[in-house]
Design an enzyme around this catalytic site. Structure first.
Site, PDB file in Angstrom:
ATOM      1  N   ASP A 174       0.823  -1.208   0.000  1.00 37.85           N
ATOM      2  CA  ASP A 174       0.000   0.000   0.000  1.00 37.85           C
ATOM      3  C   ASP A 174       0.858   1.259   0.000  1.00 37.85           C
ATOM      4  O   ASP A 174       2.092   1.203   0.106  1.00 37.85           O
ATOM      5  CB  ASP A 174      -0.947   0.011   1.216  1.00 37.85           C
ATOM      6  CG  ASP A 174      -0.303  -0.571   2.466  1.00 37.85           C
ATOM      7  OD1 ASP A 174       0.885  -0.316   2.699  1.00 37.85           O
ATOM      8  OD2 ASP A 174      -0.992  -1.302   3.203  1.00 37.85           O
ATOM      9  N   ASN A 209      -7.703  -3.361  14.135  1.00 41.92           N
ATOM     10  CA  ASN A 209      -9.087  -3.638  13.733  1.00 41.92           C
ATOM     11  C   ASN A 209      -9.185  -4.808  12.758  1.00 41.92           C
ATOM     12  O   ASN A 209     -10.224  -5.030  12.147  1.00 41.92           O
ATOM     13  CB  ASN A 209      -9.740  -2.387  13.136  1.00 41.92           C
ATOM     14  CG  ASN A 209      -9.053  -1.908  11.871  1.00 41.92           C
ATOM     15  OD1 ASN A 209      -8.105  -2.528  11.379  1.00 41.92           O
ATOM     16  ND2 ASN A 209      -9.521  -0.790  11.329  1.00 41.92           N
ATOM     17  N   HIS A 213      -7.394  -5.278   9.947  1.00 39.28           N
ATOM     18  CA  HIS A 213      -7.110  -5.050   8.529  1.00 39.28           C
ATOM     19  C   HIS A 213      -5.772  -5.663   8.139  1.00 39.28           C
ATOM     20  O   HIS A 213      -4.854  -5.769   8.952  1.00 39.28           O
ATOM     21  CB  HIS A 213      -7.163  -3.560   8.170  1.00 39.28           C
ATOM     22  CG  HIS A 213      -6.003  -2.738   8.661  1.00 39.28           C
ATOM     23  ND1 HIS A 213      -6.160  -1.661   9.498  1.00 39.28           N
ATOM     24  CD2 HIS A 213      -4.674  -2.799   8.408  1.00 39.28           C
ATOM     25  CE1 HIS A 213      -4.992  -1.100   9.743  1.00 39.28           C
ATOM     26  NE2 HIS A 213      -4.069  -1.793   9.094  1.00 39.28           N
ATOM     27  N   GLU A 236      -9.712  -2.013   5.189  1.00 40.51           N
ATOM     28  CA  GLU A 236     -10.396  -1.741   6.439  1.00 40.51           C
ATOM     29  C   GLU A 236     -11.661  -2.606   6.565  1.00 40.51           C
ATOM     30  O   GLU A 236     -12.121  -3.203   5.594  1.00 40.51           O
ATOM     31  CB  GLU A 236     -10.771  -0.260   6.505  1.00 40.51           C
ATOM     32  CG  GLU A 236      -9.583   0.700   6.421  1.00 40.51           C
ATOM     33  CD  GLU A 236      -8.758   0.773   7.701  1.00 40.51           C
ATOM     34  OE1 GLU A 236      -8.794  -0.162   8.517  1.00 40.51           O
ATOM     35  OE2 GLU A 236      -8.063   1.789   7.892  1.00 40.51           O
TER      36      GLU A 236
END
Length: 263
Positions: free
Chosen positions: A68, A137, A139, A144
Site C-alpha cells: 500500500d 481492527n 485489517h 479496512e
C-alpha cells in the site's frame, strides 16, 4: 492455517524469515516478495537481510511489491511507504530498486495507477511470498473493515482507528493521510504463500479474530482462513486471546525435524 507462537518479538522475526527462506530456496533468486510496512515485519526483513548477507538466501534477482501507499502526502515524504520500503527492504536486502514496486499514491490518475499495479504483479507471474502485519481492527494491507473479500488494488478511506494507530509516526493525527492505495484482499489471496507476523498485546484481539473467528469482512484478515498456505507467527502477547494456543504450541513442538523452523 499454521500458527506458530514464539517467546519474543525477535524470535517472531527469525522464525518468519526462516519460513520464507525455506519457501524461497526451490524458487531461486527470482523469488517475488510481497512486503508490508508497519512495525511488525521490520525484524523479519532485518533477518532476511542477514540471511542474504550470510549467503544463506539468494535474493539477487528478487522482485518486491509493497501492499500500500498513502495518498495526499508529497513524494519523498519520510513517512511515505516508498521511503519506508527503501529503508527496510530495498537497501538492507540489496534489491535492485527497479524491481521494487510500491502503489503510486502520487499519480494524477489513481484508478489507472491501481490497474497498472495489478498488471505489474501479473507480469512477473504473481507473488511467491506475501508478508503481512495486521491492524488492531483486523485489517491487512489497508483493507479496512467491510472491505470486499474479493477486492483488488484500489483507493480506500482509512478508518479513524487506523489513523490513530499511525499518528505516532507523524507530528499529529491531523498530518495522517485520510486515503491510501492498497492491494485488495483478492490480490493478497492470489499470493502462493502468506506469512503474517504480529507482536504485542495490542494485536491479541485481532489475531484471535483472524485465526479463530468467523470469516467476515468486519475482520478482513480472517479471509486468510481460506488461503491454502498461510502461516501466522506471533509472540506470546499477541497470542494472548487465542482459545487454542496450547494446541498450536503442541503442534509445533511435535513437528518432525524437517518441518521445524528452529534457527
Amino acid at each position: 492455517m499454521e500458527v506458530i507462537i514464539c517467546p519474543s518479538a525477535q524470535r517472531v522475526g527469525e522464525v518468519a524469515a526462516a519460513k520464507a527462506a525455506r519457501i524461497a530456496a526451490p524458487i531461486g533468486p527470482d523469488v517475488v516478495l510481497g512486503v508490508a510496512t508497519g512495525s511488525s515485519p521490520v525484524q523479519t526483513f532485518a533477518e532476511l537481510a542477514r540471511l542474504a548477507d550470510a549467503g544463506e538466501l539468494d535474493l539477487s534477482g528478487a522482485s518486491a511489491f509493497a501492499l500500500d501507499e498513502y495518498v495526499g502526502i508529497p513524494e519523498g515524504h519520510p513517512e511515505s511507504y516508498h521511503e519506508i520500503i527503501r529503508k527496510t527492504v530495498t537497501e538492507p536486502m540489496h534489491l535492485d530498486p527497479a524491481r521494487v514496486h510500491v502503489p503510486n499514491g502520487f499519480a494524477d490518475d489513481l484508478a489507472a495507477a491501481c490497474l497498472a499495479y495489478e498488471d505489474a504483479i501479473r507480469a512477473v507471474g504473481g507473488v511467491d511470498i506475501q508478508f503481512l502485519g495486521v491492524g488492531t481492527n483486523g485489517h491487512i494491507g489497508f483493507n479496512e473493515p467491510t472491505s470486499s473479500l474479493s477486492s483488488r488494488t484500489r483507493i480506500k478511506t482509512l478508518a479513524a482507528r487506523t489513523r490513530e494507530d499511525n499518528a505516532r509516526f507523524f507530528d499529529s493525527i491531523d498530518d495522517v493521510p485520510k486515503h491510501c492505495l492498497t492491494q485488495g484482499l483478492g490480490t493478497i489471496m492470489d499470493a502462493r504463500n502468506v506469512i503474517l507476523v504480529a507482536t504485542g498485546t495490542s494485536k491479541a484481539h485481532a489475531i484471535a479474530q483472524v485465526v479463530e473467528g468467523p470469516v467476515t469482512a468486519m475482520y478482513p484478515g480472517s479471509v486468510l482462513q481460506f488461503h491454502p498456505h498461510a502461516t501466522i507467527v506471533v509472540d506470546e502477547e499477541a497470542a494472548g486471546e487465542l482459545a487454542l494456543a496450547d494446541y498450536y504450541r503442541e503442534t509445533y513442538a511435535n513437528l518432525p525435524d524437517w518441518q521445524r523452523l528452529d534457527v
